[in-house]
Design a protein around this motif. Structure first.
Motif, PDB file in Angstrom:
ATOM      1  N   ASP A 217       0.856  -1.189   0.000  1.00 19.58           N
ATOM      2  CA  ASP A 217       0.000   0.000   0.000  1.00 19.58           C
ATOM      3  C   ASP A 217       0.895   1.243   0.000  1.00 19.58           C
ATOM      4  OD1 ASP A 217      -2.149   1.677   0.152  1.00 19.58           O
ATOM      5  OD2 ASP A 217      -2.783   1.089   2.163  1.00 19.58           O
ATOM      6  N   VAL A 218       0.718   2.120  -1.000  1.00 24.96           N
ATOM      7  CA  VAL A 218       1.592   3.292  -1.150  1.00 24.96           C
ATOM      8  C   VAL A 218       0.763   4.526  -1.492  1.00 24.96           C
ATOM      9  CG1 VAL A 218       3.405   4.356  -2.563  1.00 24.96           C
ATOM     10  CG2 VAL A 218       3.636   1.973  -1.829  1.00 24.96           C
ATOM     11  N   GLN A 219       1.156   5.665  -0.893  1.00 27.95           N
ATOM     12  CA  GLN A 219       0.637   6.973  -1.284  1.00 27.95           C
ATOM     13  C   GLN A 219       1.830   7.885  -1.549  1.00 27.95           C
ATOM     14  OE1 GLN A 219      -2.581   9.133   0.918  1.00 27.95           O
ATOM     15  NE2 GLN A 219      -0.991  10.683   1.223  1.00 27.95           N
ATOM     16  N   ILE A 220       1.881   8.485  -2.747  1.00 30.82           N
ATOM     17  CA  ILE A 220       3.051   9.264  -3.141  1.00 30.82           C
ATOM     18  C   ILE A 220       2.688  10.148  -4.326  1.00 30.82           C
ATOM     19  CG2 ILE A 220       3.997   7.662  -4.857  1.00 30.82           C
ATOM     20  CD1 ILE A 220       6.759   8.065  -3.509  1.00 30.82           C
ATOM     21  N   ALA A 221       3.567  11.107  -4.657  1.00 32.55           N
ATOM     22  CA  ALA A 221       3.385  11.962  -5.826  1.00 32.55           C
ATOM     23  C   ALA A 221       4.564  11.757  -6.762  1.00 32.55           C
ATOM     24  CB  ALA A 221       3.300  13.438  -5.406  1.00 32.55           C
ATOM     25  N   VAL A 222       4.298  11.662  -8.070  1.00 36.05           N
ATOM     26  CA  VAL A 222       5.362  11.485  -9.062  1.00 36.05           C
ATOM     27  C   VAL A 222       5.232  12.549 -10.142  1.00 36.05           C
ATOM     28  CG1 VAL A 222       5.642   9.017  -8.665  1.00 36.05           C
ATOM     29  CG2 VAL A 222       3.981   9.794 -10.337  1.00 36.05           C
ATOM     30  N   CYS A 223       6.379  12.982 -10.665  1.00 32.80           N
ATOM     31  CA  CYS A 223       6.392  14.106 -11.592  1.00 32.80           C
ATOM     32  C   CYS A 223       6.742  13.694 -13.021  1.00 32.80           C
ATOM     33  CB  CYS A 223       7.397  15.159 -11.114  1.00 32.80           C
ATOM     34  SG  CYS A 223       9.106  14.574 -11.063  1.00 32.80           S
ATOM     35  N   ALA A 227       8.287   7.649 -14.366  1.00 37.65           N
ATOM     36  CA  ALA A 227       8.510   7.441 -12.935  1.00 37.65           C
ATOM     37  C   ALA A 227       7.334   6.691 -12.333  1.00 37.65           C
ATOM     38  CB  ALA A 227       8.695   8.779 -12.229  1.00 37.65           C
ATOM     39  N   PHE A 228       6.148   6.961 -12.843  1.00 35.12           N
ATOM     40  CA  PHE A 228       4.965   6.224 -12.392  1.00 35.12           C
ATOM     41  C   PHE A 228       5.113   4.735 -12.710  1.00 35.12           C
ATOM     42  CE2 PHE A 228       0.810   4.390 -13.061  1.00 35.12           C
ATOM     43  CZ  PHE A 228       0.072   4.843 -11.981  1.00 35.12           C
ATOM     44  N   LEU A 238       2.523  -4.678  -4.789  1.00 35.29           N
ATOM     45  CA  LEU A 238       1.603  -3.579  -4.511  1.00 35.29           C
ATOM     46  C   LEU A 238       0.167  -3.980  -4.843  1.00 35.29           C
ATOM     47  CD1 LEU A 238       1.892  -0.636  -3.520  1.00 35.29           C
ATOM     48  CD2 LEU A 238       1.821   0.072  -5.917  1.00 35.29           C
ATOM     49  N   SER A 239      -0.748  -3.734  -3.902  1.00 33.36           N
ATOM     50  CA  SER A 239      -2.168  -4.001  -4.144  1.00 33.36           C
ATOM     51  C   SER A 239      -2.999  -2.729  -4.147  1.00 33.36           C
ATOM     52  CB  SER A 239      -2.713  -4.973  -3.090  1.00 33.36           C
ATOM     53  OG  SER A 239      -2.638  -4.394  -1.797  1.00 33.36           O
ATOM     54  N   SER A 240      -2.492  -1.643  -3.528  1.00 37.13           N
ATOM     55  CA  SER A 240      -3.236  -0.385  -3.481  1.00 37.13           C
ATOM     56  C   SER A 240      -2.264   0.780  -3.675  1.00 37.13           C
ATOM     57  CB  SER A 240      -3.958  -0.243  -2.138  1.00 37.13           C
ATOM     58  OG  SER A 240      -4.616   1.001  -2.041  1.00 37.13           O
ATOM     59  N   LEU A 241      -2.605   1.694  -4.613  1.00 28.88           N
ATOM     60  CA  LEU A 241      -1.744   2.836  -4.906  1.00 28.88           C
ATOM     61  C   LEU A 241      -2.591   4.096  -4.989  1.00 28.88           C
ATOM     62  CD1 LEU A 241       0.936   4.168  -5.718  1.00 28.88           C
ATOM     63  CD2 LEU A 241       0.469   3.485  -8.089  1.00 28.88           C
ATOM     64  N   ASN A 242      -2.201   5.105  -4.198  1.00 32.07           N
ATOM     65  CA  ASN A 242      -2.815   6.431  -4.235  1.00 32.07           C
ATOM     66  C   ASN A 242      -1.735   7.393  -4.691  1.00 32.07           C
ATOM     67  OD1 ASN A 242      -3.894   9.001  -3.598  1.00 32.07           O
ATOM     68  ND2 ASN A 242      -5.147   8.135  -1.967  1.00 32.07           N
ATOM     69  N   VAL A 243      -1.870   7.948  -5.906  1.00 33.75           N
ATOM     70  CA  VAL A 243      -0.772   8.708  -6.499  1.00 33.75           C
ATOM     71  C   VAL A 243      -1.269  10.041  -7.047  1.00 33.75           C
ATOM     72  CG1 VAL A 243      -1.050   7.557  -8.738  1.00 33.75           C
ATOM     73  CG2 VAL A 243       1.153   8.595  -8.151  1.00 33.75           C
ATOM     74  N   HIS A 244      -0.471  11.074  -6.809  1.00 37.71           N
ATOM     75  CA  HIS A 244      -0.713  12.407  -7.365  1.00 37.71           C
ATOM     76  C   HIS A 244       0.255  12.596  -8.527  1.00 37.71           C
ATOM     77  CE1 HIS A 244      -0.856  17.066  -6.624  1.00 37.71           C
ATOM     78  NE2 HIS A 244      -1.411  16.702  -7.760  1.00 37.71           N
ATOM     79  N   VAL A 245      -0.275  12.826  -9.722  1.00 37.97           N
ATOM     80  CA  VAL A 245       0.573  12.972 -10.900  1.00 37.97           C
ATOM     81  C   VAL A 245       0.538  14.426 -11.367  1.00 37.97           C
ATOM     82  CG1 VAL A 245       0.350  10.576 -11.627  1.00 37.97           C
ATOM     83  CG2 VAL A 245      -1.310  12.251 -12.423  1.00 37.97           C
ATOM     84  N   GLY A 246       1.719  14.914 -11.743  1.00 39.80           N
ATOM     85  CA  GLY A 246       1.811  16.286 -12.221  1.00 39.80           C
ATOM     86  C   GLY A 246       2.772  16.417 -13.374  1.00 39.80           C
ATOM     87  N   SER A 263      -6.301  -1.738  -6.459  1.00 40.86           N
ATOM     88  CA  SER A 263      -6.938  -0.436  -6.245  1.00 40.86           C
ATOM     89  C   SER A 263      -5.977   0.668  -6.671  1.00 40.86           C
ATOM     90  CB  SER A 263      -7.320  -0.266  -4.774  1.00 40.86           C
ATOM     91  OG  SER A 263      -7.847   1.022  -4.531  1.00 40.86           O
ATOM     92  N   LEU A 264      -6.451   1.575  -7.554  1.00 40.14           N
ATOM     93  CA  LEU A 264      -5.624   2.669  -8.060  1.00 40.14           C
ATOM     94  C   LEU A 264      -6.410   3.970  -7.964  1.00 40.14           C
ATOM     95  CD1 LEU A 264      -3.166   3.892  -9.516  1.00 40.14           C
ATOM     96  CD2 LEU A 264      -4.228   3.191 -11.691  1.00 40.14           C
ATOM     97  N   CYS A 265      -5.852   4.933  -7.231  1.00 32.48           N
ATOM     98  CA  CYS A 265      -6.451   6.265  -7.110  1.00 32.48           C
ATOM     99  C   CYS A 265      -5.468   7.277  -7.684  1.00 32.48           C
ATOM    100  CB  CYS A 265      -6.762   6.585  -5.657  1.00 32.48           C
ATOM    101  SG  CYS A 265      -7.408   8.260  -5.402  1.00 32.48           S
ATOM    102  N   ILE A 266      -5.892   8.027  -8.707  1.00 29.94           N
ATOM    103  CA  ILE A 266      -5.032   9.009  -9.367  1.00 29.94           C
ATOM    104  C   ILE A 266      -5.626  10.398  -9.205  1.00 29.94           C
ATOM    105  CG2 ILE A 266      -4.050   9.771 -11.548  1.00 29.94           C
ATOM    106  CD1 ILE A 266      -4.003   6.979 -12.522  1.00 29.94           C
ATOM    107  N   LEU A 267      -4.842  11.298  -8.628  1.00 30.08           N
ATOM    108  CA  LEU A 267      -5.208  12.709  -8.545  1.00 30.08           C
ATOM    109  C   LEU A 267      -4.342  13.458  -9.543  1.00 30.08           C
ATOM    110  CD1 LEU A 267      -6.683  15.072  -7.089  1.00 30.08           C
ATOM    111  CD2 LEU A 267      -4.719  15.175  -5.533  1.00 30.08           C
ATOM    112  N   HIS A 268      -4.972  14.179 -10.495  1.00 30.33           N
ATOM    113  CA  HIS A 268      -4.183  14.850 -11.516  1.00 30.33           C
ATOM    114  C   HIS A 268      -4.784  16.213 -11.829  1.00 30.33           C
ATOM    115  CE1 HIS A 268      -6.857  14.322 -15.158  1.00 30.33           C
ATOM    116  NE2 HIS A 268      -7.471  13.601 -14.256  1.00 30.33           N
TER     117      HIS A 268
END
Length: 358
Positions: A217-223, A227-228, A238-246, A263-268
């Motif tokens: 389970d990971v929460q992180i931001a990648v640029c 890298a993603f 990995l079974s769950s990823l919460n990622v902020h992409v920019g 489970s994949l959550c993407i904030l962009h």
């Protein structure tokens, strides 16, 4: 004489009512006292705050339970599970009182696994207080601000049982030092949450070392788009990823399959990020069940029905839940649209929750 007799009769009636009330309360009290200690302990566990950690307070459990009566105090003090979660915050002022409270709390946990959060006010004396309990810390949440000017040693090799680490207030400047400490975390690690401050590229991600292989389970931001994908390569379990992409680069993206992500959550930000379709075209996630894609911009238009259809038509994954939204969303699902979505992915469970979820 008749008046006196009437008054006496009223007093007798009142006395009888009072005796009935006393007997009733004695019965209730007796039933409460007859509860086995194990049952009372379970009741006390349900009195705890729902958060993972909390600061000691006489106004909430478990400390409040020790102030009710002698038996409740004995049961509460003798129930180690009530004392396994704590938020610690102390500077050098008033250290003696704080140290006494924290030490007593930790001793009452009697060797159970600990959930611990370090507050912003951090005394250098705190480490010596926590040292005997380091091997029991399972969950740790820290703010980088409390380590400014000194090496953050608290999440290093002396946490052999650590399973979940949350880091708050991290900046790009902190990445080298933090990465060095994270690279030495034990193989018991399962969850890593870094608040959405710095955006990581391929090299900083790689510097975290072997810990990625243990995480589920990971929460992180990648640029960077690659890298993603590199992050997924580093985390085979990995079974769950919460990622902020920019990212907005347009270089080609190599295709990649991750077989365990569910489970994949993407904030962009759609004003800065290349279309997510490029990312989805490069990914193969055969076991993905939950997908959430959110736009991080008030100025961006919400997902339209055509946007959603195009996304679902592109995905070849066995989705069960799909969430599309943003800070401003006016998407309303009709029965006809719902039928179109299910026709594209038959396994999809369409849930209309407000105007954001379906």
């Amino acid at each position: 004489m008749d008046s006196v007799k009437n008054l006496c009769q009223q007093v007798v009636e009142k006395k009888e009512k009072i005796m009935q009330s006393m007997n009733l309360h004695k019965g209730l009290l007796s039933a409460l006292w007859r509860l086995p200690t194990e049952v009372l302990s379970q009741i006390f566990n349900h009195c705890l705050p729902e958060t993972k950690v909390w600061p000691p307070s006489t106004l909430r459990a478990p400390m409040l339970l020790t102030r009710i009566c002698q038996r409740w105090r004995e049961v509460a003090v003798g129930t180690p599970d009530l004392w396994c979660r704590i938020y610690v915050e102390a500077d050098d002022r008033g250290w003696e009182q704080a140290a006494f409270c924290y030490d007593l709390w930790l001793k009452r946990s009697r060797g159970r696994p600990l959930s611990l959060e370090l507050g912003y006010h951090y005394s250098t004396k705190l480490r010596s207080l926590l040292q005997p309990h380091m091997s029991r810390i399972k969950f740790l949440r820290v703010s980088i601000d409390c380590f400014r000017g000194r090496r953050p040693q608290l999440f290093a090799t002396d946490l052999p049982a650590l399973q979940e680490l949350t880091i708050l207030g991290m900046t790009n400047h902190d990445i080298p030092t933090i990465a060095q400490s994270i690279s030495r975390l034990p193989s018991t690690m399962r969850s890593l949450f870094i608040d959405m401050g710095p955006f990581f590229d391929i090299e900083p991600l790689s510097s975290f070392g072997p810990v990625w292989a243990y995480l589920t389970d990971v929460q992180i931001a990648v640029c960077h788009p690659n890298a993603f994908l590199h992050l997924l390569q580093l985390c085979p379990n990995l079974s769950s990823l919460n990622v902020h992409v920019g990212f907005d680069q347009r270089e080609p993206m190599e295709s990649f399959m991750h077989t365990k992500l569910q489970s994949l959550c993407i904030l962009h930000d759609p004003l800065l990020t290349r279309p997510l379709s490029d990312l989805f075209n490069a990914l193969s996630l055969p076991n993905l069940r939950v997908l959430e894609a959110r736009r991080n911009s008030c100025n961006a238009s919400s997902w339209s029905h055509e946007d959603v259809k195009a996304l679902l038509a592109r995905l070849k994954w066995p989705l069960e839940t799909l969430t599309i939204g943003g800070q401003v969303t006016n998407l309303t699902i009709t029965d006809a649209q719902r039928a179109e979505y299910v026709s594209l992915i038959p396994s999809l469970k369409v849930v209309n929750h407000g105007s954001t979820y379906f």
